[in-house]
Design a protein around this motif. Structure first.
Motif, mmCIF file in Angstrom:
data_model
loop_
_atom_site.group_PDB
_atom_site.id
_atom_site.type_symbol
_atom_site.label_atom_id
_atom_site.label_comp_id
_atom_site.label_asym_id
_atom_site.label_seq_id
_atom_site.Cartn_x
_atom_site.Cartn_y
_atom_site.Cartn_z
ATOM 1 N N PRO A 94 -18.311 -6.644 -15.899
ATOM 2 C CA PRO A 94 -17.751 -6.687 -14.324
ATOM 3 C C PRO A 94 -18.418 -5.595 -13.573
ATOM 4 C CG PRO A 94 -16.295 -5.813 -16.453
ATOM 5 C CD PRO A 94 -17.532 -6.321 -16.925
ATOM 6 N N VAL A 95 -18.269 -5.656 -12.314
ATOM 7 C CA VAL A 95 -19.098 -4.554 -11.447
ATOM 8 C C VAL A 95 -17.948 -4.431 -10.324
ATOM 9 C CG1 VAL A 95 -20.993 -4.199 -9.867
ATOM 10 C CG2 VAL A 95 -21.451 -5.450 -12.166
ATOM 11 N N LEU A 96 -17.742 -3.352 -10.009
ATOM 12 C CA LEU A 96 -17.408 -2.804 -8.661
ATOM 13 C C LEU A 96 -18.167 -1.980 -7.757
ATOM 14 C CD1 LEU A 96 -14.502 -2.098 -7.168
ATOM 15 C CD2 LEU A 96 -14.792 0.190 -8.368
ATOM 16 N N LEU A 97 -18.156 -2.739 -6.365
ATOM 17 C CA LEU A 97 -18.999 -2.070 -5.467
ATOM 18 C C LEU A 97 -18.024 -1.620 -4.179
ATOM 19 C CD1 LEU A 97 -21.736 -5.047 -5.200
ATOM 20 C CD2 LEU A 97 -21.861 -2.728 -6.448
ATOM 21 N N VAL A 98 -18.266 -0.488 -4.014
ATOM 22 C CA VAL A 98 -17.333 0.248 -2.986
ATOM 23 C C VAL A 98 -18.369 0.843 -1.768
ATOM 24 C CG1 VAL A 98 -15.710 2.217 -2.574
ATOM 25 C CG2 VAL A 98 -15.517 0.991 -4.560
ATOM 26 N N ALA A 99 -17.815 0.451 -0.596
ATOM 27 C CA ALA A 99 -18.622 0.867 0.561
ATOM 28 C C ALA A 99 -17.830 1.472 1.529
ATOM 29 C CB ALA A 99 -19.415 -0.357 1.288
ATOM 30 N N GLY A 100 -18.303 2.238 2.328
ATOM 31 C CA GLY A 100 -17.545 2.904 3.347
ATOM 32 C C GLY A 100 -17.894 2.151 4.898
ATOM 33 N N ALA A 101 -17.057 1.744 5.428
ATOM 34 C CA ALA A 101 -17.438 1.120 6.949
ATOM 35 C C ALA A 101 -18.067 1.989 7.858
ATOM 36 C CB ALA A 101 -15.897 0.729 7.431
ATOM 37 N N LYS A 102 -17.941 3.279 7.625
ATOM 38 C CA LYS A 102 -18.391 4.065 8.668
ATOM 39 C C LYS A 102 -19.715 5.140 7.896
ATOM 40 C CE LYS A 102 -14.146 4.589 11.241
ATOM 41 N NZ LYS A 102 -13.132 5.722 11.883
ATOM 42 N N ASP A 103 -20.078 4.524 6.799
ATOM 43 C CA ASP A 103 -21.283 5.165 6.140
ATOM 44 C C ASP A 103 -22.413 5.166 6.897
ATOM 45 O OD1 ASP A 103 -22.983 6.129 4.225
ATOM 46 O OD2 ASP A 103 -22.074 5.117 2.556
ATOM 47 N N GLY A 104 -22.957 6.121 7.219
ATOM 48 C CA GLY A 104 -24.278 6.290 7.836
ATOM 49 C C GLY A 104 -25.495 6.463 6.949
ATOM 50 N N ILE A 105 -25.292 6.881 5.776
ATOM 51 C CA ILE A 105 -26.385 6.750 4.728
ATOM 52 C C ILE A 105 -26.590 5.618 3.992
ATOM 53 C CG2 ILE A 105 -26.938 8.087 2.743
ATOM 54 C CD1 ILE A 105 -26.772 9.997 4.834
ATOM 55 N N ILE A 106 -25.617 5.087 3.598
ATOM 56 C CA ILE A 106 -25.839 3.625 2.982
ATOM 57 C C ILE A 106 -24.659 2.606 3.608
ATOM 58 C CG2 ILE A 106 -25.787 2.317 0.705
ATOM 59 C CD1 ILE A 106 -26.647 5.028 -0.555
ATOM 60 N N PRO A 107 -25.103 1.733 4.497
ATOM 61 C CA PRO A 107 -24.069 1.071 4.962
ATOM 62 C C PRO A 107 -23.596 -0.146 4.093
ATOM 63 C CG PRO A 107 -26.267 0.564 5.992
ATOM 64 C CD PRO A 107 -26.333 1.792 5.022
ATOM 65 N N PRO A 108 -22.417 -0.967 4.394
ATOM 66 C CA PRO A 108 -21.828 -1.814 3.617
ATOM 67 C C PRO A 108 -22.833 -2.965 3.084
ATOM 68 C CG PRO A 108 -20.200 -1.215 5.174
ATOM 69 C CD PRO A 108 -21.403 -0.232 5.496
ATOM 70 N N GLU A 109 -23.636 -3.284 4.142
ATOM 71 C CA GLU A 109 -24.703 -4.394 3.776
ATOM 72 C C GLU A 109 -25.757 -4.144 2.574
ATOM 73 O OE1 GLU A 109 -26.150 -2.543 7.878
ATOM 74 O OE2 GLU A 109 -24.083 -3.071 6.927
ATOM 75 N N LYS A 110 -25.806 -2.945 2.415
ATOM 76 C CA LYS A 110 -26.607 -2.366 1.390
ATOM 77 C C LYS A 110 -26.192 -2.173 0.100
ATOM 78 C CE LYS A 110 -30.704 -0.192 3.721
ATOM 79 N NZ LYS A 110 -31.843 0.736 3.874
ATOM 80 N N VAL A 111 -24.881 -1.675 0.251
ATOM 81 C CA VAL A 111 -24.089 -1.734 -1.077
ATOM 82 C C VAL A 111 -23.558 -3.149 -1.478
ATOM 83 C CG1 VAL A 111 -21.537 -0.972 -2.065
ATOM 84 C CG2 VAL A 111 -22.891 0.395 -0.129
ATOM 85 N N PHE A 112 -23.397 -4.169 -0.802
ATOM 86 C CA PHE A 112 -22.842 -5.483 -0.938
ATOM 87 C C PHE A 112 -24.150 -6.471 -1.056
ATOM 88 C CE2 PHE A 112 -18.797 -4.181 1.218
ATOM 89 C CZ PHE A 112 -18.236 -3.741 0.078
#
Length: 264
Positions: A209-227
């Protein structure tokens, strides 16, 4: 937190904080961070879990080997040795940013050691050409101006823009933690991050099982790169108010997401 040194056979010694009891949960911090990054959420997690929070090689109070490159695989071997030395049974390992790159290498090399894993503001994708150029620029800054100058330039980019004014204590905490990073270790880590491969396959093929957590305001690694992968076995969480530092910017929401994941 008050980390203690753990000697690892054939590996650098790591400063490690441990709190709580129960199923093991290992938290890996990001670049120019330390176990202190997790201070705001460890007490909540430790109420029901054994939480293990190391300083990575070259960071915090851990040893900084005299090597030109700290590959992600080197870090992963350190954490595998730590898991074995502490006798942890199938821990869940969650990594923030750099810690996520390490977690992916760990899941690729040692899946039998893990009960699950996750990326917090991190990605399985490699650096772009622009990103690699930025790593080289960072290495040059560290070598010519020192770690403090590099950290002063880095930390403001880690937070959502509005949090720079509204969360001055958190920003200053990140800055002070960064100052504790070995300059040589930071340069070697930058080189290792620059060279890391595409590990999207780990997410698509893992049986864990995997958890992916992104910050909507992340200027380093935006959500589309996390997900970067969508599967039934992957839990996706977006922290709407956070930049790259959810453990400091949205600690309650991040702790709740982690506890829900490990309970499942």
């Amino acid at each position: 937190m008050n980390p203690t040194k753990i000697e690892l056979p054939g590996r650098p010694s790591l400063a490690v904080d441990q709190q709580g009891a129960g199923a093991p949960l290992v938290l890996l911090h990001g670049f120019c961070g330390s176990s202190g990054y997790w201070n705001r959420i460890v007490p909540t997690l430790a109420a029901s879990r054994r939480v293990i929070v190391p300083d990575l090689r070259g960071h915090g109070r851990s040893e900084a080997p005299d090597e030109p490159v700290y590959a992600m695989e080197d870090f992963a071997d350190d954490i595998a040795a730590l898991i074995r030395t502490l006798g942890l049974t199938k821990p869940v390992v969650l990594g923030h940013s750099l810690g996520g790159y390490i977690t992916l290498a760990l899941a690729e090399r040692y899946p039998e050691l893990l009960g699950g894993f996750g990326l917090v503001h991190s990605t399985a994708l490699p650096d772009t050409e622009e990103g690699r150029a930025g790593r080289d620029k960072g290495i040059a800054t560290i070598r010519s101006e020192g770690i403090a100058a590099f950290v002063d330039g880095l930390v403001p980019k880690l937070f959502a823009p509005d949090h720079l004014a509204s969360m001055p204590e958190a920003v200053e905490d990140a800055r002070q933690i960064g100052y504790g990073t070995s300059a040589a270790g930071a340069a070697a880590t930058q080189e290792g991050m620059k060279r890391r491969p595409n590990r999207n396959r780990v997410l698509t093929e893992t049986e864990l099982p995997v958890l992916l957590v992104a910050g909507a305001k992340d200027g380093i690694i935006p959500p589309e790169k996390v997900f970067s992968v969508e599967r039934d076995s992957i839990t996706r969480v977006k922290l709407e108010s956070a930049g790259h530092m959810g453990m400091l910017e949205a600690p309650d929401a991040l702790a709740a997401a982690i506890l829900h994941f490990v309970a499942e």
